[in-house]
Motif scaffolding. Sequence first.
Motif: not given
Length: 380
Positions: A283-287, A327-341
């Motif tokens: 499960a990953m964030t939608p970013n 898992q690489s995509i999960v990590r990248r999505s979280r990183q984008v989400g943290r920057v955007g929010l």
Amino acid sequence: MATAVIAGGGISGLAAAIALHRAGWDVEVYEQAPELGEVGAGLTLWPNALRALDHIGLGDRVRDVGVLAGSGGVMDSRGNWLIRADTSLLDRRFGPAVALHRAELQAALLEAVPPGVLRTGTKITGARLAGQGVVVSHSHGESPADLLVAADGHRSVVRSRFWPGSDPVYAGATAWRAVLDRPGKRLDVAGVFYGRGEEFGLVPLPQDQVYMFAGATVPAGGRSPDGELAELHRRFDSWTDPIPRLLSEATPDKILRHDLAYLPKLKSYVHGPVVLVGDAAHAMTPNMGQGACQALEDAVTLGVVARSNDLTSALVRYDSLRLRRTQSIVRRSRQVGRVGLTTSAVVAAARDRMMKLVPASAMVRSFSQMYNWSPPSTTD
């Protein structure tokens, strides 16, 4: 004939059923809902997902009901471009993407599932290993199988049984979603708008619909006392058009709210004859817009490896093909989400300045690993 039980009738479950059936398996899908309802959300299926759908014979069907993803990018809350995506570059390098209502993808998958495979109103309550296989307990009894596919979402019952302590983690933000019907009204902008601790996104869909989504950095479990549409008005009415205009067209019953979560890294997606796919695995964030895309990749990959006569080796291969990538995509999505929010004014200002300096070619290159995926061969 080898038998598989699939827990969950969502995108990953239905796609896995199609892929395994095409690989010669006898498949049953158990879905606890009495019927598959329509979820008010849109999807962008990126080139990797369309290749997965091509592999199970549904690519053209989905392209026919979707719309080509148009130009977009990232803007600030005043409508100034931070990054403008050149979709022609993306199309030439990876192939086009399509946007559609989630229900359209679900309908396409349902049409391809053989009759009698989907068992709605069947809740899985447990499972146990039995010899080389597994016995699945559900609301109508028990079913033995050679393979159990956990496609039952980020709060997977199957995962909690065989992967204890793998609960999803709150990502620090909540999300709102809605699909608006706008007969005869064209939306000329698409993309994500960044503020400070807030974001708003727009995706044009077929049939004069618009998918809008928003996010905010807030504590988990919150609800607005006067309704979620009122909350969106408070947060976004001062942002650039067309955001206030679209909110004025929305009705409270169209707004969905849910907290965003991600799944911590697992050491494996396989436990004996049990395998995780989709949100049950990662499960990953939608970013990054890759949740459904990765679910489709999982399903197709499982179908390919399951053609082997040695299930144990097949599942080892599935793990090797899916674990690191997802898992690489999960990590990248979280990183984008943290920057955007980000809630920091300093970080938000630096983000906006840096994004304006990123050339389109660099952005395209950054997507290569994600979009260049193709289904594995049976001999890789």
